[in-house]
Design an enzyme around this catalytic site. Structure first.
Site, PDB file in Angstrom:
ATOM      1  N   SER B 120      44.326  50.257  39.296  1.00 25.65           N
ATOM      2  CA  SER B 120      45.197  49.592  40.265  1.00 25.65           C
ATOM      3  C   SER B 120      44.404  49.065  41.465  1.00 25.65           C
ATOM      4  O   SER B 120      43.375  49.628  41.850  1.00 25.65           O
ATOM      5  CB  SER B 120      46.251  50.596  40.763  1.00 25.65           C
ATOM      6  OG  SER B 120      46.916  50.105  41.901  1.00 25.65           O
ATOM      7  N   TYR B 144      47.662  43.793  42.722  1.00 24.92           N
ATOM      8  CA  TYR B 144      48.781  43.557  43.623  1.00 24.92           C
ATOM      9  C   TYR B 144      48.315  42.389  44.470  1.00 24.92           C
ATOM     10  O   TYR B 144      47.350  42.509  45.220  1.00 24.92           O
ATOM     11  CB  TYR B 144      49.065  44.778  44.499  1.00 24.92           C
ATOM     12  CG  TYR B 144      49.913  45.825  43.811  1.00 24.92           C
ATOM     13  CD1 TYR B 144      51.274  45.933  44.091  1.00 24.92           C
ATOM     14  CD2 TYR B 144      49.349  46.682  42.866  1.00 24.92           C
ATOM     15  CE1 TYR B 144      52.057  46.892  43.449  1.00 24.92           C
ATOM     16  CE2 TYR B 144      50.136  47.636  42.218  1.00 24.92           C
ATOM     17  CZ  TYR B 144      51.485  47.738  42.517  1.00 24.92           C
ATOM     18  OH  TYR B 144      52.245  48.676  41.885  1.00 24.92           O
ATOM     19  N   THR B 170      50.698  42.205  38.862  1.00 20.29           N
ATOM     20  CA  THR B 170      51.918  42.982  39.034  1.00 20.29           C
ATOM     21  C   THR B 170      53.008  42.092  39.604  1.00 20.29           C
ATOM     22  O   THR B 170      52.906  41.631  40.747  1.00 20.29           O
ATOM     23  CB  THR B 170      51.678  44.142  40.018  1.00 20.29           C
ATOM     24  OG1 THR B 170      50.547  44.866  39.560  1.00 20.29           O
ATOM     25  CG2 THR B 170      52.883  45.046  40.098  1.00 20.29           C
ATOM     26  N   LYS B 238      52.709  41.599  34.488  1.00 16.59           N
ATOM     27  CA  LYS B 238      53.301  42.937  34.295  1.00 16.59           C
ATOM     28  C   LYS B 238      54.660  43.055  34.982  1.00 16.59           C
ATOM     29  O   LYS B 238      54.827  42.633  36.126  1.00 16.59           O
ATOM     30  CB  LYS B 238      52.367  43.999  34.872  1.00 16.59           C
ATOM     31  CG  LYS B 238      52.911  45.429  34.778  1.00 16.59           C
ATOM     32  CD  LYS B 238      51.862  46.465  35.163  1.00 16.59           C
ATOM     33  CE  LYS B 238      52.370  47.887  34.959  1.00 16.59           C
ATOM     34  NZ  LYS B 238      53.217  48.339  36.060  1.00 16.59           N
ATOM     35  N   HIS B 262      58.227  49.574  35.406  1.00 14.43           N
ATOM     36  CA  HIS B 262      57.474  50.364  36.367  1.00 14.43           C
ATOM     37  C   HIS B 262      57.888  51.843  36.285  1.00 14.43           C
ATOM     38  O   HIS B 262      57.935  52.545  37.305  1.00 14.43           O
ATOM     39  CB  HIS B 262      57.705  49.815  37.780  1.00 14.43           C
ATOM     40  CG  HIS B 262      56.439  49.742  38.610  1.00 14.43           C
ATOM     41  ND1 HIS B 262      55.763  48.559  38.842  1.00 14.43           N
ATOM     42  CD2 HIS B 262      55.734  50.694  39.251  1.00 14.43           C
ATOM     43  CE1 HIS B 262      54.704  48.801  39.606  1.00 14.43           C
ATOM     44  NE2 HIS B 262      54.661  50.088  39.865  1.00 14.43           N
TER      45      HIS B 262
END
Lengths: 368, 368, 368, 368
Positions: B120, B144, B170, B238, B262
């Site tokens: 991440s 992100y 994301t 995603k 999620h």
């Protein structure tokens, strides 16, 4: 029956059977914790095991009235055997886990009740020992296909000598399901595989724990012909859950189709056995008879399976629990209780015979 | 691997894995209450989180028999990576909440197990630190989208240097779901965002708590082209739960579609992830591969998702719990356990390969 | 607002709102047992009451991604009123049961939150007292049709003076549902009907307990014209659960249709309110706006009702509980919490505006 | 009514009825354990018994508004009897198990409430004793077909003398369901069969325990003509759950069809009674009236059964519990409570009359 007199059936006693499900708790007190866990458990989350029985609630029998029925007759025939009821003590490994008499107790109890019994390759007693008790009563032999063809031939010879009505080829257990109770209890299936003793391999006393190691993993349709040809016995394929597998097995020579998910002990996430029965029965279309098991605990379950296309209904764990509690008399008591429930259900659905039961209407299409 | 020798992986130990769900309670004892709450919780009433796993029970795998299967092969390929199993350690923020080794423990564990890992943006370790362990093993970077394009370019550069197979954009978290455990525990995500340290902004040590403040809220389809063009890497979207979004993403250049809600942490009241998969798979129609996550806890869940159209199956929290309990060996143990369950399920469904698994029939149409 | 300074709002304090459902237990501690029972209970077995909320779980919102949404705007318009959110504090009798400030607390709290309020005929405060606080903020008056036309005219005059946007004609409560908590608690609705005080009948101080005795039981469609003609105000019919009633009401002049089962307080065994909404919305077909209430406890419930055809969403008991716990600040806190949840849900469904929310796809047809 | 003055009704007192279900626990305290078990139990797993009541939740009444209804009128007519409500105290064996007054208490309570009563062949009081109280009030006699035609004629003569409106032929109980409470409690139905006393067989005082031994097991359609011809009374067939049986019974001369699964006491695994009603009502198509029982506990249940095609609604155990708690006043209180609930439900569904109730729309087709 002179033989029987000399046989030790272990501790035998009459038992009360309130219902089949209630035997589980009572049996848990007389069977060792590890052994009980092994018998009782399903695989993974036990979804399929629980769903097997719960799914019967989605099938409603439509009662009939004023049908002129008195004293229904539940006798039936299966592969040439006259049965007092369409019931089978489904094959279970190592019955001495439940009771010292093992398969000979089962053979005696089912014979007294007039129902079919099946003995597992992994039985605690030899085929010959069991046959000595069974003595011509309805009997089948369940084969876990050995890697060793010589051993296989030995088993088939023994089964033929035992007057087995058929060989049940176990097709759904090419390896064992993931059952957590055994891990939690650190339990490894104990006891020897009796049927190895008579076979001259030097493997006498091999533990049941190595059972999949001794079995062939990669099975195929050709085995039906091979086993039938050698033994001269009808071959039944056990563990069928897909209509296509039923069709394939019949085309390859199977004498019957055995619908089962191994009592939820193998693939968790498979449908309830009763859920796949109608589609399979449509595919089979009376070409061969259908045996059904997994989740049966009530006489009405028996009727539901018959009404959805089955011909012979197997019950597994409850016979082990009956055996544990009363020896062969416990086995018989379980069968008699079920026959009593079947009798009531036949009367209340207006069914004089098992053929009538097969015509009972299922109510799924009567909803609002 | 010389590097690894000098790396401190923290406390590492072998762990027993009875099943993935059982790790949660054990992990709760070694992770701080607030941290555990943050990892475990779903949004609002946790309906979608619970439904994610429960909905697998509505999908039944139809076992097959006599398919000549022995030792199924679960190896597969994803975006050019050879994988020992179609498994992905789904991206999770701040893995040092679970274990001091954080993402380097995850990288080591997944590498040993031969499965894919995704890191991440909000990882506790830098991309470079993780890549040093991953070292060419299957690896993806989850982005992100930062407000600051310079920082975004920095992350993409780092990911490319780390030999990332793809960038996972994301798309379902343009703000955080409403998660009540954090409020009850008065918990604010602690720890710095390691990936900011290497970027020359003076923001070093910015807390993870400000993670959405640093992220772009208003995302659109043009980003796929922009990110792909700059990085030269495949872009995966995603958080897709609508067939139209899958279609849009593919048309805009996405290299894969990642179906996920999620883990039930975002929109409560969304369908279970497995419920939307079939419609999305029909729309995608093999134009690009599909990653799937949310609720996977069993080998049979993996098979169900593959059978319904997915190609790579993500598992999230259980890897964090494995990491918490055993460091990288815990991560590997989780993967190995899942592979064992997948192996059994493949055998019992008659599947030799992952391609066979994708053809397993789902039994929804076999009901009475 | 000079007036407000002289008004006593009773005990006012800030409250934390974890979620709307959690307020119930807290409020039970500050409201008398009988009073709490009266507010909380549903009729008979409370099937419809519980089903109202549970049925939202059968409606799944399909999230959308990459929709370029930032800071969604939930403001809307209803019958000429600008609202900060499509929320209505649904009419409830006797609010002083919950808090000494009663309807003036509700008026202040909803005004501060920028949402609509509706006052019941059986309010604890007069229309004029409430209007002094409401002071032009979005406000409607809910009419329990009196037997006495003179009293009815008085109420309509007062409502017009109070700048009511509409008269809500209560059609589903021509008598009270059978609510057992009142019988168990031996509770009789206490407090006077304030709105009788200003009407010259000598009935001042008549107890709320006689509320159905004072109301007309036999209602019909002609009332819509009669009430609208006298008052000059739009007439809304509340308690509609059948598409035919919606159609009849519109043809008879209704300005809006209010879909509600009175929070499960009237006919137990009626469908969940959200279950009847789609069919009614299809019948209404945008001829008039639709108000919806019964069971709403989450921001996602608000979105679901909007997506299924409603325009304004009523919430009842939670506002009473907020009022009980914090006076007008509690009411505002409930509204603000709901707005926060709505904001997240709008962002995660890719909705910029309430019009976008109305186009969200419901996933019922995405099942396997 | 001079007679009544001399009759001993045993202990009689007013009772409060919160709702019908709540009477069970209270009655359990005043009825012996074995007797209570016999009254309360269903067969096998009690699936059908529980499902009888639960299935009402799947039928939703659609409320109507603005229908100009005031003081609904629930009076109706059945086979020439004027009834205050479409209610029947369904036939139950041996009412002295619940209260010393037995059937004469039931007769008095139902007469006071203006509803229909049915007396069982296995009643604790003779037909003549009951008729002396009933005295022209709505009354039917339920026949368990005796093996002895002489005894049957005697019963029919007595029933005709008692001014019975009809003979209800019990068709679903050619043997008793399997009820486990009796076995657990080692309970055998006590008390004599009063109706044998007046018949000159020397069987006076035969225990109710032999009730199936005295009854004919093999029933058929010809009985309808035979019984009707001898008695000159309308013959109703009770226990119908299949449309074909309804059709057969009507063609064979039945004056009404009685849809029932005996309160779940006979075939467990049968559908809920309310589930089979619609299909049977379609088949009957108003040729004869329909009586319905099994699971009714609420006024809304009565409306649901009427809306789905029934004309007279039977309630069983709750009347026994009312009888146990208050003698005939308890019976009346149960009826009055139900009438109160029916009144509310009629008002809230916009039903002025029972004919209106039969037109209420069921909401099954209003789902999303």
């Amino acid at each position: 029956m002179a033989l029987e007199k000399t046989v030790d059936f272990g501790k035998v006693q009459d038992i009360d059977v309130l219902n089949l499900s209630s035997l589980e708790k009572r049996a848990a007190k007389v069977i060792g914790k590890g052994e009980f866990g092994y018998i009782e458990e399903g695989s993974d989350d036990e979804y399929t095991k629980k769903h097997n029985t719960a799914a019967f609630n989605e099938v409603h029998l439509l009662p009939r009235v004023l049908q002129n029925v008195e004293e229904p007759d539940q006798s039936t025939e299966f592969l040439g055997n006259e049965l007092a009821s369409p019931l089978l003590a489904a094959p279970i490994a190592g019955n001495t886990l439940a009771h010292e008499s093992g398969e000979i107790g089962l053979a005696k109890g089912t014979k007294e009740a007039g129902i079919m019994m099946a003995q597992s390759t992994f039985a605690s007693k030899t085929i010959a020992e069991t046959a000595a008790i069974s003595d011509g009563a309805p009997y089948m032999f369940q084969l876990y296909m050995p890697k060793d063809w010589g051993y296989c031939k030995y088993l088939l010879d023994e089964a033929r000598n035992a007057q087995a009505s058929a060989i049940i080829l176990t097709a759904d257990s090419t390896l064992g399901g993931y059952r957590e109770a055994d891990i939690i209890n650190n339990y490894h299936l104990k006891g020897k595989i009796a049927n190895l003793d008579g076979y001259n391999t030097g493997k006498k006393g091999v533990g049941a724990g190595s059972l999949f190691a001794e079995s062939m993993q990669s099975l195929n349709l050709d085995l039906i012909e091979k086993l039938g040809s050698y033994s001269g016995l009808p071959i039944i394929v056990k563990g069928i859950q897909h209509p296509l597998d039923a069709d394939n097995a019949i085309k390859a020579g199977a004498a019957a189709v055995y619908v089962s998910n191994h009592g939820g002990r193998q693939l968790d996430g498979a449908p309830a056995s009763i859920e796949v029965l109608p589609a399979i029965a449509r595919t089979v279309d009376h070409r061969v008879p259908i045996i059904f098991d997994s989740g049966v605990r009530r006489g009405t379950h028996v009727l539901k399976a018959l009404a959805l296309g089955a011909d012979l209904i197997g019950v597994g764990r409850p016979f082990s629990y009956g055996l544990a509690l009363g020896g062969w008399k416990g086995v018989q008591a379980v069968a008699e209780h079920l026959k009593m429930e079947i009798n009531i259900a036949m009367q209340l659905t207006g069914s004089r015979t098992i053929e009538d039961v097969k015509k009972i209407q299922i109510s799924s299409d009567l909803k609002f």
